[in-house]
Design an enzyme around this catalytic site. Sequence first.
Site, PDB file in Angstrom:
ATOM      1  N   HIS A 461       0.696  -1.270  -0.080  1.00 52.15           N
ATOM      2  CA  HIS A 461       0.024  -0.093   0.059  1.00 52.15           C
ATOM      3  C   HIS A 461       0.844   1.383  -0.146  1.00 52.15           C
ATOM      4  O   HIS A 461       0.703   2.220  -0.931  1.00 52.15           O
ATOM      5  CB  HIS A 461      -0.780   0.110   1.273  1.00 52.15           C
ATOM      6  CG  HIS A 461      -1.704   1.140   1.465  1.00 52.15           C
ATOM      7  ND1 HIS A 461      -3.219   1.072   1.201  1.00 52.15           N
ATOM      8  CD2 HIS A 461      -1.594   2.500   1.923  1.00 52.15           C
ATOM      9  CE1 HIS A 461      -3.532   2.471   1.405  1.00 52.15           C
ATOM     10  NE2 HIS A 461      -2.536   3.184   1.892  1.00 52.15           N
ATOM     11  N   GLU A 462       1.716   1.216   1.026  1.00 47.83           N
ATOM     12  CA  GLU A 462       2.491   2.386   1.024  1.00 47.83           C
ATOM     13  C   GLU A 462       3.530   2.498  -0.285  1.00 47.83           C
ATOM     14  O   GLU A 462       3.841   3.847  -0.533  1.00 47.83           O
ATOM     15  CB  GLU A 462       3.533   2.627   2.410  1.00 47.83           C
ATOM     16  CG  GLU A 462       2.425   2.377   3.584  1.00 47.83           C
ATOM     17  CD  GLU A 462       1.664   3.720   3.604  1.00 47.83           C
ATOM     18  OE1 GLU A 462       2.063   4.831   3.065  1.00 47.83           O
ATOM     19  OE2 GLU A 462       0.677   3.519   4.387  1.00 47.83           O
ATOM     20  N   HIS A 465       1.838   4.727  -2.832  1.00 44.98           N
ATOM     21  CA  HIS A 465       1.835   5.982  -2.634  1.00 44.98           C
ATOM     22  C   HIS A 465       3.092   6.542  -3.192  1.00 44.98           C
ATOM     23  O   HIS A 465       3.049   7.674  -3.947  1.00 44.98           O
ATOM     24  CB  HIS A 465       1.706   6.243  -1.093  1.00 44.98           C
ATOM     25  CG  HIS A 465       0.490   6.445  -0.427  1.00 44.98           C
ATOM     26  ND1 HIS A 465      -0.725   7.165  -1.033  1.00 44.98           N
ATOM     27  CD2 HIS A 465      -0.051   5.907   0.589  1.00 44.98           C
ATOM     28  CE1 HIS A 465      -1.794   7.097  -0.269  1.00 44.98           C
ATOM     29  NE2 HIS A 465      -1.314   6.242   0.738  1.00 44.98           N
ATOM     30  N   HIS A 468       2.981   6.793  -7.151  1.00 45.59           N
ATOM     31  CA  HIS A 468       2.246   8.086  -7.317  1.00 45.59           C
ATOM     32  C   HIS A 468       3.156   9.179  -7.299  1.00 45.59           C
ATOM     33  O   HIS A 468       2.999  10.026  -8.202  1.00 45.59           O
ATOM     34  CB  HIS A 468       1.229   8.224  -6.264  1.00 45.59           C
ATOM     35  CG  HIS A 468       0.085   9.014  -6.758  1.00 45.59           C
ATOM     36  ND1 HIS A 468      -1.198   9.228  -6.132  1.00 45.59           N
ATOM     37  CD2 HIS A 468      -0.181   9.856  -7.987  1.00 45.59           C
ATOM     38  CE1 HIS A 468      -2.044   9.962  -6.909  1.00 45.59           C
ATOM     39  NE2 HIS A 468      -1.370  10.046  -7.783  1.00 45.59           N
TER      40      HIS A 468
END
Length: 675
Positions: A461-462, A465, A468
């Site tokens: 998940h991290e 980020h 992104h």
Amino acid sequence: MTTNPFFEPSELPYGLPPFARIRHEHYLPAFERGMAEQLAEVAAITTGAEPATFANTVEALERSGTLLGRVHRVFFNKVASDTDDALQALEAKIAPRLAAHGDALLLDPALFARLAALYEGREHLGLDAEQLKVLERQHDLRVRAGAQLAPDRQRRLRELNTEIAERCAEFRRNLRAATAEAAPVVERAEELAGLSPDQVAAAAGAARARGLDGRFVLSLKNFTHQTELAALDDPVLRERLLAASLGRAARSNGPVAVALARLRAERAALLGHPSHASWEVADRTAGTTEAVEEMLGRVNGPAVANAALEAAALAEAAGVAEIGAADWQYYAERVRKERFGLDAAALRPYLELESVLHRGVFHAAHLVYGITVTERPDLVAYHPDARVFEVHDVDGSPLGLYIGDFHARPSKRGGAWENELVQQSHLLGHRPVVVNNLNVAKPAEGEPTLLTWKEVGTLFHEFGHALHALFSDVRYPLLAGTQVPRDFVEFPSQVNEVWAEWPEVLAHYARHHVTGEPMPADLPARLREAERFGAGFRMVEHQAAAVLDWAWHSLSADGELPDEDGAEAFEAAALERSGLALPTIPPRYRTGYFAHIFSHGYEAGYYGYRWAEVLDADAVRWFRENGKTVRESGEVFRRELLARGGSVDPLEAFRAVIGRDPEIGPLLARHGLAG
């Protein structure tokens, strides 16, 4: 005297901050000079003799504040990742000054007049799409911030912003102290029966760090249900651990939460909104409070119904009439083992950190996007545990740096998050430098770090980020990377979680750390079934937290507000109204330790995780069913969405990938909540 390392751009690769040279005494002078420089830069914009143009106003504004940006990003990353008393004292001192500085930029009448003139005539300026977007964003930020208010109302607005910043810093300080103080101290190793050897070693290490050699400390994570609850055999210690988690910071932060809710409600009224939630959501993809409430309402009923079925199964397994909150996770693990042949503890030897990171997270990014990630031990980060990696694009060209800081320590706040130390910008010639923080217990010296399945998902998940930010391909800093609406920012990171269980990826990293044997072939399917079994619990605890956030920030300045000691009563009433007052499933966060909304910028935005999951579930279905290869799909997702940052409307970016508006069906199906 040594030159302040913030005063000049870093000469390290990608502008990596020179952490080896940075000392505590450098921060305050850099903040002070950085604020003064930016005010002077803005004054040069507003006093120029030439009429406002895009170049001399908007681009000049985007170029301003480089020194302040350098120190701000490094300091607040350090405060979150490796703080101490001196840094916290400096944060308390600098936070209100930064709030006042932000107001000086957003409410400057001369600057707003120039931006407004450009904004009104924007259709005749010959701007490209990104130039138009950054002009509109710079203008709209100031309108939202109160630039059109009368001077007396602006004065009160500035006072409110300063006090809010002070209270947020106070909340963080209180929570850090209370979390350390509340952590249960255990006298004997026998009391920890059920925990794995590395978990026991981590508890012993936490005790040593507090000068309690020979004892054990169960350090509290930032959320309610501590991970040890699933394994501890001692029901008394389980009760004690959950009580410590639920009660931390209630006395110190209850009044702070009430004060923040009051201040935010008053500020929203000044800005023409009935509540802080209304003001916040107007700048997000949801658009209206009604849209958020409709989405939350659709999930509450099915979540509670599924949780009731789960509770009955757990009570049967425990041989009791009703399962207790402290026992839920313990018996859930036993039901999963009996129904699905899945033992969470037996999974961990297959989930060793280095394998998950290199052969899982980085390998998936290569499969989907073609990038490669290589460790750079020659580059120094801000803590010995933090490691620096270089990221290269498909053609071998440099993309940026990734810093992984995975282990828990007393100086780090709880949870997991992503920071950007350098933001991508073609205007400034910057490539990104991004940080991921997790809080995985550090094993004894020489022992491997074995993850839980949930920690694997958090790492993926991290890194979503991080991607992104790394894939950002825009000119203007204001639009770079993760600078998108709060209820959209979690969408790409949640999509990245799917690769953790993607067959080709899972088979590559899930190998026994001693024997090298692959995880049993049937385990992924059993994992999915077991995860679905706990969907009711997870949805209820998350929905309850979202409801609390929404209730605190739906308060009206002219309505009935809780008194200073009324936080617990307010919380209980909000959960009761929503049908989520389940004693067996407390909220994922209670008010006293809900740092997301009282100190980290997620206020009236915790619903965003669920809102983004609607998009995420839909996008994952697209990856699976669109007829393209994973690599082809990844290229579309990167080009049309990840690379665009805030330079396009986020839902337009979603439609550019998926081909239509999002649907909620895939989300409900994912959690077994459809129907």
